[in-house]
Design a protein around this motif. Structure first.
Motif, mmCIF file in Angstrom:
data_model
loop_
_atom_site.group_PDB
_atom_site.id
_atom_site.type_symbol
_atom_site.label_atom_id
_atom_site.label_comp_id
_atom_site.label_asym_id
_atom_site.label_seq_id
_atom_site.Cartn_x
_atom_site.Cartn_y
_atom_site.Cartn_z
ATOM 1 N N ASN A 187 -97.231 32.443 118.673
ATOM 2 C CA ASN A 187 -97.259 33.130 116.890
ATOM 3 C C ASN A 187 -97.041 31.194 116.106
ATOM 4 O O ASN A 187 -97.092 30.925 115.194
ATOM 5 C CB ASN A 187 -96.649 33.806 116.498
ATOM 6 N N ASN A 188 -97.185 30.104 116.713
ATOM 7 C CA ASN A 188 -96.979 28.546 116.384
ATOM 8 C C ASN A 188 -97.840 28.170 116.357
ATOM 9 O O ASN A 188 -98.012 26.515 116.369
ATOM 10 C CB ASN A 188 -96.094 28.079 117.650
ATOM 11 N N ASN A 189 -99.236 28.779 116.106
ATOM 12 C CA ASN A 189 -99.879 28.040 114.827
ATOM 13 C C ASN A 189 -101.127 26.913 116.267
ATOM 14 O O ASN A 189 -101.494 26.003 116.191
ATOM 15 C CB ASN A 189 -99.659 27.056 113.909
ATOM 16 N N GLY A 190 -100.410 27.572 117.419
ATOM 17 C CA GLY A 190 -101.552 27.182 118.747
ATOM 18 C C GLY A 190 -100.938 26.089 118.846
ATOM 19 O O GLY A 190 -101.202 25.324 119.796
ATOM 20 N N TYR A 191 -99.497 25.407 118.708
ATOM 21 C CA TYR A 191 -98.814 24.311 119.102
ATOM 22 C C TYR A 191 -98.123 24.761 119.928
ATOM 23 O O TYR A 191 -97.720 25.479 120.214
ATOM 24 C CB TYR A 191 -98.226 24.013 118.356
ATOM 25 N N LEU A 192 -98.550 23.710 121.186
ATOM 26 C CA LEU A 192 -97.800 24.169 122.428
ATOM 27 C C LEU A 192 -96.831 23.850 122.578
ATOM 28 O O LEU A 192 -95.642 23.923 123.664
ATOM 29 C CB LEU A 192 -98.489 23.137 123.793
ATOM 30 N N ASN A 193 -96.182 23.085 122.069
ATOM 31 C CA ASN A 193 -94.795 22.729 121.774
ATOM 32 C C ASN A 193 -93.827 23.153 120.901
ATOM 33 O O ASN A 193 -94.156 23.073 119.349
ATOM 34 C CB ASN A 193 -94.288 20.416 121.639
ATOM 35 N N PHE A 240 -94.303 15.870 115.137
ATOM 36 C CA PHE A 240 -93.331 17.127 115.311
ATOM 37 C C PHE A 240 -93.019 17.672 114.016
ATOM 38 O O PHE A 240 -93.344 18.937 114.005
ATOM 39 C CB PHE A 240 -91.969 16.361 115.487
ATOM 40 N N MET A 241 -93.724 16.746 112.846
ATOM 41 C CA MET A 241 -93.073 17.896 111.829
ATOM 42 C C MET A 241 -94.743 18.895 111.326
ATOM 43 O O MET A 241 -94.193 19.819 110.925
ATOM 44 C CB MET A 241 -93.133 16.766 110.611
ATOM 45 N N LEU A 242 -95.772 18.036 111.516
ATOM 46 C CA LEU A 242 -96.872 18.904 111.053
ATOM 47 C C LEU A 242 -97.812 19.431 112.697
ATOM 48 O O LEU A 242 -98.720 19.773 112.384
ATOM 49 C CB LEU A 242 -97.854 18.048 110.337
ATOM 50 N N GLY A 243 -96.918 18.567 113.361
ATOM 51 C CA GLY A 243 -98.550 19.553 114.270
ATOM 52 C C GLY A 243 -99.861 19.086 114.879
ATOM 53 O O GLY A 243 -99.994 19.128 115.568
ATOM 54 N N TYR A 302 -88.040 15.784 98.731
ATOM 55 C CA TYR A 302 -87.803 17.237 97.931
ATOM 56 C C TYR A 302 -88.484 18.663 97.948
ATOM 57 O O TYR A 302 -88.875 19.211 98.338
ATOM 58 C CB TYR A 302 -87.963 17.649 96.834
ATOM 59 N N ASN A 303 -90.022 17.825 99.895
ATOM 60 C CA ASN A 303 -90.204 19.205 99.952
ATOM 61 C C ASN A 303 -89.738 20.041 101.370
ATOM 62 O O ASN A 303 -89.270 20.253 101.590
ATOM 63 C CB ASN A 303 -92.157 18.515 100.593
ATOM 64 N N ARG A 304 -90.674 20.879 101.651
ATOM 65 C CA ARG A 304 -89.942 21.604 103.020
ATOM 66 C C ARG A 304 -91.079 21.125 103.671
ATOM 67 O O ARG A 304 -91.962 20.289 103.509
ATOM 68 C CB ARG A 304 -90.337 23.128 102.467
ATOM 69 N N PHE A 305 -90.076 21.176 105.025
ATOM 70 C CA PHE A 305 -90.536 19.814 105.917
ATOM 71 C C PHE A 305 -91.734 20.735 106.461
ATOM 72 O O PHE A 305 -92.289 18.983 106.953
ATOM 73 C CB PHE A 305 -89.360 20.754 107.071
ATOM 74 N N GLY A 306 -92.150 21.219 106.482
ATOM 75 C CA GLY A 306 -93.279 21.422 108.042
ATOM 76 C C GLY A 306 -94.610 21.844 106.190
ATOM 77 O O GLY A 306 -95.458 22.197 106.823
#
Length: 652
Positions: free
Chosen positions: A10-16, A520-523, A345-349
């Protein structure tokens, strides 16, 4: 299915798994949402767990050391996008773009503008968004990635402060026009006796007057221009004997403008975010109405064709390219610290790759739309003056929006007051949106330094200082002062500091590190387009523009007026003070390094990121630090040649 397997699926397809927040975390990783739970990697290993594996949260009462207090955030992602639109789409599009294009050959300006937008505007806008969102730091503290370069942020704050003061006075002028739009007869639509025979009524002329036909070869001045120069500005021929006293009507309007700005800013982004919907969307409704009206005026097609038809020989003139760079700076508000501040002021992702593309595309569209409207109006003015020379019918300068637009509105035969009210309300809303962004930048810097002072206290202080300084610009010599500070305190300083900023990010911190942080932040992987622009194309283009400007520098003028030598000296001292912040703040950055190190080691250490550099959320920061350690292990086995390092920095 195990917990780890569920997270991986469930990590949106990111391997890391480090690229996405844990699905079982107590809260989403939002900048400033400092949780009282931590998962130190060392403790996980000690307990037999793998780093990143879900474990029971460990309570801690240790606050975030760097920020000290909880940082505000947007109510939702749309507020950030709307705020960026309100900031970037402003007077830079409606006021500055048409007269910059007018001075640089109309349609010929579009080509360098679009090229510079792709090579400078879009990459820098995205880059500043990335840094702000990744670190949750304002325009000064974001340089924790290289503390010795922190003076860049302070210099940009100075430039932003200067722009803020004169921007508010433009809002005061807009407000006066707005009030006068309710008069039964628009006061700029007719000539006064003291303006002489060279004045041409802005109101519709049917049938043409005898004097107009007898002076067909003479270019006449509209009553709208006379009104702006003689009644609104009360402009002097020179300021050798002083700038005069402020206009009391504009002083009241300026106070109202600052009250509105302070009211929107009283609760920071929590309140300004709610106002951003109206500030961003309302101007487009009015602009579409004006577009229809402008294109239906006689002679409008000639003006639009002048705007769109390229004059290819202009492309060989460096001045046109320099004008394109300065226009992109003002239009997108890049390299002033505003974008970094909003993104912090954004959320991280948050998907800022999408947001950056939306804002830069919409900004360009708005500039072109404004250009079509204004040149349609200029075409009509040329038609009224019986001339085919579009550039000769009105003077360029900041007053263009207060001359050509009111002149077109005065020609409306049905309810010109209604269109005038809508237009100046639109102009006021555009300006307030941009001014709120600039004041937010100043407020963020002050709050980061004085964390215990309340938000509204800082906003009130900025409003009072801004109002007092703004009185300079509403004197009879105010436009002379505006022209001077605009160049020496804003445009030139922003250009030089932009070069330092790009070098600091691209080569001190490194393009490779930026791309690693993005992943790292957006994948997502960063394209070669952005890598080449950040590392090579954009810095070289900016340096070339600066060298050109200094090589062919001519003393600044306002219309035909040449300033006194002492005024030029003051201007260059102001520029030196702004750029000199880089050196000034580098000294304490070096001195703060460990005393046992030599001077050379201290300097090198000051170029390295602080230990706390990274995401503001404690758990995300620990994952990031682990990710950096893993990346550094792979870098140990790479070649160390200079050319390989350059290649690796850009494409690694």
């Amino acid at each position: 299915t195990t917990t780890a397997a569920m997270e991986q699926s469930n990590n949106n397809g990111y391997l890391n798994p480090a690229y996405v927040g844990s699905l079982h975390a107590s809260t989403i990783s939002i900048p400033g949402a400092y949780k009282t739970q931590a998962e130190p990697a060392a403790k996980e290993l000690a307990n037999g767990h793998k780093p990143g594996e879900t474990t029971a949260p460990v309570e801690t009462t240790e606050p975030d050391v760097e920020q000290g207090v909880k940082r505000d955030g947007w109510n939702n992602d749309i507020e950030f996008l709307m705020s960026c639109i309100a900031l970037s789409v402003g007077l830079g599009n409606v006021w500055r773009f048409p007269f910059i294009a007018l001075e640089n050959g109309g349609g010929a300006f579009l080509i360098p503008y679009l090229v510079v937008l792709l090579l400078v505007g879009k990459p820098v806008y995205y880059l500043e968004m990335l840094l702000g969102q990744f670190s949750s730091r304002g325009s000064v503290k974001v340089y924790d990635f290289a503390p010795i370069m922190r003076g860049i942020g302070y210099g940009q704050v100075l430039a932003t402060g200067i722009v803020t003061t004169y921007y508010a006075t433009l809002m005061a002028i807009t407000l006066r026009y707005f009030v006068e739009s309710f008069f039964p007869t628009l006061p700029w639509s007719y000539c006064r006796a003291e303006w002489g025979a060279s004045c041409l009524d802005s109101a519709p002329q049917t049938p043409p007057t005898t004097s107009a036909s007898s002076n067909a070869s003479e270019v006449r001045t509209t009553s709208a221009e006379f009104y702006f120069t003689n009644i609104i500005l009360r402009e002097k021929a020179s300021i050798d004997d002083g700038i005069g006293y402020p206009s009391w009507t504009l002083a009241i309007a300026l106070g109202v403008a600052w009250l509105i700005i302070a009211g929107i800013m009283c609760r920071g982004v929590k309140s300004s975010g709610k106002a951003s919907y109206f500030l961003a969307l309302f101007p487009y409704l009015v602009m579409l109405i004006l577009l229809v009206r402008a294109l239906t005026l006689p002679g409008a097609v000639d003006g639009v064709l002048y705007f769109l038809q390229p004059q290819w020989h202009k492309l060989l003139e460096p001045q046109v390219w320099y004008a394109a760079v300065t226009q992109v700076f003002f239009s997108l508000a890049i390299c002033f610290g505003n974008i970094v501040m909003y993104a912090s002021y954004n959320r991280f992702g948050q998907n800022i790759y999408r947001d950056a593309n939306i804002v830069t595309t919409l900004d360009t569209f708005t500039s072109l739309l404004s250009g079509v409207i204004i040149f349609g109006i200029l075409g009509n003015l040329a038609h009224e003056n019986n001339t085919t020379d579009i550039a000769s019918v009105v003077n360029g300068g900041p007053g263009l929006a207060f001359i050509s637009y009111p002149d077109a509105i005065a020609k409306f035969k049905v309810l010109p007051q209604l269109f005038s009210v809508l237009f100046f309300l639109m102009l006021f809303v555009l300006g307030i949106g941009s001014n709120v962004g600039m004041v937010s930048c100043l407020t963020t810097v002050l709050r980061d330094q004085f964390v215990r002072i309340k938000q509204w206290h800082i906003v009130l202080f900025i409003a009072i200082v801004g109002y007092l300084l703004g009185l300079l610009y509403i004197t009879p010599g105010g436009q002379f002062v505006l022209n001077l500070l605009d160049f020496f305190g804003a445009t030139f300083v922003a250009l030089v500091l932009a070069i330092f900023e790009l070098l600091a990010i691209g080569w001190v911190y490194g393009v490779k590190r930026v791309c690693r942080d993005v992943e790292f932040m957006l994948g997502i992987k960063t394209s070669k387009y952005y890598r080449l622009c950040w590392g090579v194309v954009t810095p070289l283009l900016m340096i070339s523009i600066l060298v050109y400007m200094l090589a062919l520098y001519e003393p600044l003028k306002y219309k035909d007026y040449t300033y006194l030598p002492g005024v030029y000296a003051f201007g260059w001292c102001l520029s030196a003070f702004g750029v000199g912040q880089v050196v000034f703040w580098a000294i304490p950055a070096v001195r703060s390094q460990p005393a046992e190190l030599s001077l050379g080691q201290r300097i090198r250490k000051a170029f390295e990121p602080l230990p706390s550099w990274g995401p503001a959320d404690a758990r995300t920061l620990k994952r990031y630090q682990l990710h950096v350690e893993q990346s550094n292990v792979g870098a140990m086995f790479q070649r160390s040649g200079i050319w390989h390092k350059i290649y690796d920095n850009i494409f690694g």
